[in-house]
Design an enzyme around this catalytic site. Sequence first.
Site, PDB file in Angstrom:
ATOM      1  N   THR A 108      39.906  38.260   3.818  1.00  0.00           N
ATOM      2  CA  THR A 108      39.189  38.659   4.621  1.00  0.00           C
ATOM      3  C   THR A 108      39.452  40.015   5.316  1.00  0.00           C
ATOM      4  O   THR A 108      40.349  40.539   4.902  1.00  0.00           O
ATOM      5  CB  THR A 108      39.542  37.470   6.113  1.00  0.00           C
ATOM      6  OG1 THR A 108      40.867  37.751   6.294  1.00  0.00           O
ATOM      7  CG2 THR A 108      39.146  35.956   5.516  1.00  0.00           C
TER       8      THR A 108
ATOM      9  N   GLY B 145      29.493  56.331   1.184  1.00  0.00           N
ATOM     10  CA  GLY B 145      30.299  55.029   1.608  1.00  0.00           C
ATOM     11  C   GLY B 145      31.677  54.939   1.237  1.00  0.00           C
ATOM     12  O   GLY B 145      32.146  53.844   1.038  1.00  0.00           O
TER      13      GLY B 145
ATOM     14  N   GLU C  21      34.553  54.640   6.337  1.00  0.00           N
ATOM     15  CA  GLU C  21      33.887  53.904   7.279  1.00  0.00           C
ATOM     16  C   GLU C  21      33.113  54.470   8.492  1.00  0.00           C
ATOM     17  O   GLU C  21      33.604  55.935   8.716  1.00  0.00           O
ATOM     18  CB  GLU C  21      34.869  52.984   8.097  1.00  0.00           C
ATOM     19  CG  GLU C  21      35.755  51.879   6.988  1.00  0.00           C
ATOM     20  CD  GLU C  21      34.810  50.881   6.579  1.00  0.00           C
ATOM     21  OE1 GLU C  21      33.953  50.402   7.275  1.00  0.00           O
ATOM     22  OE2 GLU C  21      35.051  50.422   5.475  1.00  0.00           O
TER      23      GLU C  21
ATOM     24  N   ASP D  30      45.979  53.568   6.737  1.00  0.00           N
ATOM     25  CA  ASP D  30      45.773  52.843   5.261  1.00  0.00           C
ATOM     26  C   ASP D  30      46.968  53.106   4.364  1.00  0.00           C
ATOM     27  O   ASP D  30      47.495  52.163   3.786  1.00  0.00           O
ATOM     28  CB  ASP D  30      44.477  52.974   4.898  1.00  0.00           C
ATOM     29  CG  ASP D  30      44.129  52.383   3.552  1.00  0.00           C
ATOM     30  OD1 ASP D  30      43.851  50.978   3.335  1.00  0.00           O
ATOM     31  OD2 ASP D  30      44.215  53.099   2.425  1.00  0.00           O
TER      32      ASP D  30
ATOM     33  N   LYS E   4      50.277  50.758   2.879  1.00  0.00           N
ATOM     34  CA  LYS E   4      50.384  50.540   1.555  1.00  0.00           C
ATOM     35  C   LYS E   4      51.939  51.184   1.265  1.00  0.00           C
ATOM     36  O   LYS E   4      52.687  50.604   0.524  1.00  0.00           O
ATOM     37  CB  LYS E   4      49.491  51.248   0.642  1.00  0.00           C
ATOM     38  CG  LYS E   4      48.236  50.813   0.786  1.00  0.00           C
ATOM     39  CD  LYS E   4      47.012  51.857   0.334  1.00  0.00           C
ATOM     40  CE  LYS E   4      45.678  51.272   0.081  1.00  0.00           C
ATOM     41  NZ  LYS E   4      44.560  52.067   0.024  1.00  0.00           N
TER      42      LYS E   4
ATOM     43  N   GLY F  29      37.214  49.406  -4.725  1.00  0.00           N
ATOM     44  CA  GLY F  29      36.257  48.792  -5.360  1.00  0.00           C
ATOM     45  C   GLY F  29      36.229  47.243  -5.409  1.00  0.00           C
ATOM     46  O   GLY F  29      37.188  46.880  -5.944  1.00  0.00           O
TER      47      GLY F  29
HETATM   48  N1  LIG Z   1      36.527  46.250  -1.152  1.00  0.00           N
HETATM   49  C1  LIG Z   1      37.621  47.082  -1.574  1.00  0.00           C
HETATM   50  O1  LIG Z   1      37.244  47.828  -2.296  1.00  0.00           O
HETATM   51  C2  LIG Z   1      38.751  46.865  -1.155  1.00  0.00           C
HETATM   52  C3  LIG Z   1      39.930  47.205  -1.856  1.00  0.00           C
HETATM   53  C4  LIG Z   1      41.306  46.723  -1.735  1.00  0.00           C
HETATM   54  C5  LIG Z   1      41.624  45.970  -0.602  1.00  0.00           C
HETATM   55  N2  LIG Z   1      40.486  45.297   0.229  1.00  0.00           N
HETATM   56  C6  LIG Z   1      40.733  44.596   1.112  1.00  0.00           C
HETATM   57  O2  LIG Z   1      40.393  43.004   0.873  1.00  0.00           O
HETATM   58  C7  LIG Z   1      39.691  42.543   1.937  1.00  0.00           C
HETATM   59  C8  LIG Z   1      38.252  42.005   1.633  1.00  0.00           C
HETATM   60  O3  LIG Z   1      37.792  43.324   1.503  1.00  0.00           O
HETATM   61  P1  LIG Z   1      36.163  43.176   1.318  1.00  0.00           P
HETATM   62  O4  LIG Z   1      35.574  44.743   1.086  1.00  0.00           O
HETATM   63  O5  LIG Z   1      35.648  42.040   0.775  1.00  0.00           O
HETATM   64  O6  LIG Z   1      35.699  42.820   2.907  1.00  0.00           O
HETATM   65  P2  LIG Z   1      34.175  42.462   3.504  1.00  0.00           P
HETATM   66  O7  LIG Z   1      33.286  42.597   2.428  1.00  0.00           O
HETATM   67  O8  LIG Z   1      34.040  42.801   4.887  1.00  0.00           O
HETATM   68  O9  LIG Z   1      34.366  40.773   3.367  1.00  0.00           O
HETATM   69  C9  LIG Z   1      35.410  39.983   4.153  1.00  0.00           C
HETATM   70  C10 LIG Z   1      34.728  38.547   4.391  1.00  0.00           C
HETATM   71  O10 LIG Z   1      35.569  37.751   5.173  1.00  0.00           O
HETATM   72  C11 LIG Z   1      34.789  36.889   6.068  1.00  0.00           C
HETATM   73  N3  LIG Z   1      35.389  36.716   7.115  1.00  0.00           N
HETATM   74  C12 LIG Z   1      35.823  37.213   8.354  1.00  0.00           C
HETATM   75  N4  LIG Z   1      36.407  36.437   9.322  1.00  0.00           N
HETATM   76  C13 LIG Z   1      36.546  35.361   8.646  1.00  0.00           C
HETATM   77  C14 LIG Z   1      37.442  34.122   9.118  1.00  0.00           C
HETATM   78  N5  LIG Z   1      37.768  34.097  10.061  1.00  0.00           N
HETATM   79  N6  LIG Z   1      37.527  33.197   8.106  1.00  0.00           N
HETATM   80  C15 LIG Z   1      36.793  33.203   6.765  1.00  0.00           C
HETATM   81  N7  LIG Z   1      35.979  34.326   6.460  1.00  0.00           N
HETATM   82  C16 LIG Z   1      35.841  35.593   7.412  1.00  0.00           C
HETATM   83  C17 LIG Z   1      33.598  38.095   6.280  1.00  0.00           C
HETATM   84  O11 LIG Z   1      32.528  37.488   7.009  1.00  0.00           O
HETATM   85  P3  LIG Z   1      31.269  37.982   7.881  1.00  0.00           P
HETATM   86  O12 LIG Z   1      30.938  39.144   6.920  1.00  0.00           O
HETATM   87  O13 LIG Z   1      30.541  37.304   8.194  1.00  0.00           O
HETATM   88  O14 LIG Z   1      32.231  38.774   9.097  1.00  0.00           O
HETATM   89  C18 LIG Z   1      33.327  38.497   5.003  1.00  0.00           C
HETATM   90  O15 LIG Z   1      32.620  37.632   4.323  1.00  0.00           O
HETATM   91  C19 LIG Z   1      40.216  43.364   3.254  1.00  0.00           C
HETATM   92  O16 LIG Z   1      41.310  43.000   3.746  1.00  0.00           O
HETATM   93  C20 LIG Z   1      40.267  44.727   2.561  1.00  0.00           C
HETATM   94  O17 LIG Z   1      40.916  45.587   3.175  1.00  0.00           O
HETATM   95  C21 LIG Z   1      39.151  45.798  -0.252  1.00  0.00           C
END
Ligand SMILES: NC(=O)c1ccc[n+]([C@@H]2O[C@H](COP(=O)([O-])OP(=O)(O)OC[C@H]3O[C@@H](n4cnc5c(N)ncnc54)[C@H](OP(=O)(O)O)[C@@H]3O)[C@@H](O)[C@H]2O)c1
Length: 342
Positions: free
Chosen positions: A95, A206, A209, A220, A224, A317
């Site tokens: 999440t 992209g 944010e 961030d 880490k 990613g």
């Molecule tokens: N993307 C990357 O490259 C990356 C890399 C390293 C770490 N991360 C970390 O990995 C995590 C996920 O990243 P992401 O990029 O996948 O984020 P994301 O695209 O924003 O996905 C998060 C998901 O969690 C859902 N969510 C929010 N509140 C929730 C709840 N209470 N119960 C269940 N689901 C819930 C969101 O739903 P809604 O959209 O409907 O709110 C969304 O589907 C984050 O903590 C991020 O910092 C990401």
Amino acid sequence: MRIILVGYGVVGKGVTTILSKRYNERVRDGFNPKIVAIADIDGAVINPRGLSPEKLEAIKQRGYPISGDPDFGHPGMKALDVIEQVEAEVIVEVTPVNIKTAEPALSHITHAFRTGKHVVTTNKGPLALAMPALTELAEYNNVYLRFSGTVGGGTPMLEFAKRCLAGDRILGIKGILNGTTNYILSEMSQNRVAFQDALANAQKLGYAEREPSMDIDGFDTACKTVILANWILNQKITLKDIDRTGIRNVTLENLDEAAKRGNTIKLIGSIDDKSKPTVKPIEIPKNSPLCVSGVLNAVTFQTEFAAEQTLIGRGAGGIETAGAVLRDLLDIRHKLASKLLT
Ligand SMILES: NC(=O)c1ccc[n+]([C@@H]2O[C@H](COP(=O)([O-])OP(=O)(O)OC[C@H]3O[C@@H](n4cnc5c(N)ncnc54)[C@H](OP(=O)(O)O)[C@@H]3O)[C@@H](O)[C@H]2O)c1
């Protein structure tokens, strides 16, 4: 291995893509992952026998809300109830990050522990705010907590230090741990683009944010750094223990001055066992292996016997980070198998 996926965004979708592929491969080392539930903010899809690759693909194609699935949808069901009610070995918690309260991830993780489930997460929030307590709670409940995707995305920085450098002693760690700030500083130093313009470019591409504070104010990188300090150097610290400065005040003039000395400026997270952990922009030699450009991450481990070891890779990613989740699942599987043997 039955898995509940909590969060279905960029990383969550990457996890279903990677695991679907695994379903169709020959089961290796007895590793047979099945996603039995996906919980998103609006509800869940649950099949105790495992969601098939075809169903996972259909869920992805159908889109929002996933709980509208005609066969297995549970509209309105909360992730905490899914964790409580669905039988599984592992929760994959992906999440959004929240560094004020760590919620909702903190509750998901502690609830998983209390119900005897291992946790894999890519979410830095709970670890940054409560890593010492969470690792203790996992141990108390006799479950594993893994978080390879939180530092370095798909690049196995945590495993490299923990496994490949086992036997040596790590004296200190320095890292470029945030791709967004590294892109901005690289643009500034290589193309003489002013900070605000480099930030705007990063947002257009992209990388940053719309609300960029998490990256450019060093939060961030600090999260880490906390994870590296706890996991690798066994320091029981949290986010408040980091002395943190972001990159907002780095100017083209600062970079020009650094260049005259053969250096450039990078946002570095730094920990050793002598001084307070810091995150700040510092000068490093342009010919240092740590000096990577663009969105790349790099970390240097200062060791007792092997001197400096530097690992470079992509820091984020969706699919890369999902790969880190798979690595953690395999690690848990391996740990459970060796427990059975002893
Ligand atoms: N993307 C990357 O490259 C990356 C890399 C390293 C770490 N991360 C970390 O990995 C995590 C996920 O990243 P992401 O990029 O996948 O984020 P994301 O695209 O924003 O996905 C998060 C998901 O969690 C859902 N969510 C929010 N509140 C929730 C709840 N209470 N119960 C269940 N689901 C819930 C969101 O739903 P809604 O959209 O409907 O709110 C969304 O589907 C984050 O903590 C991020 O910092 C990401």
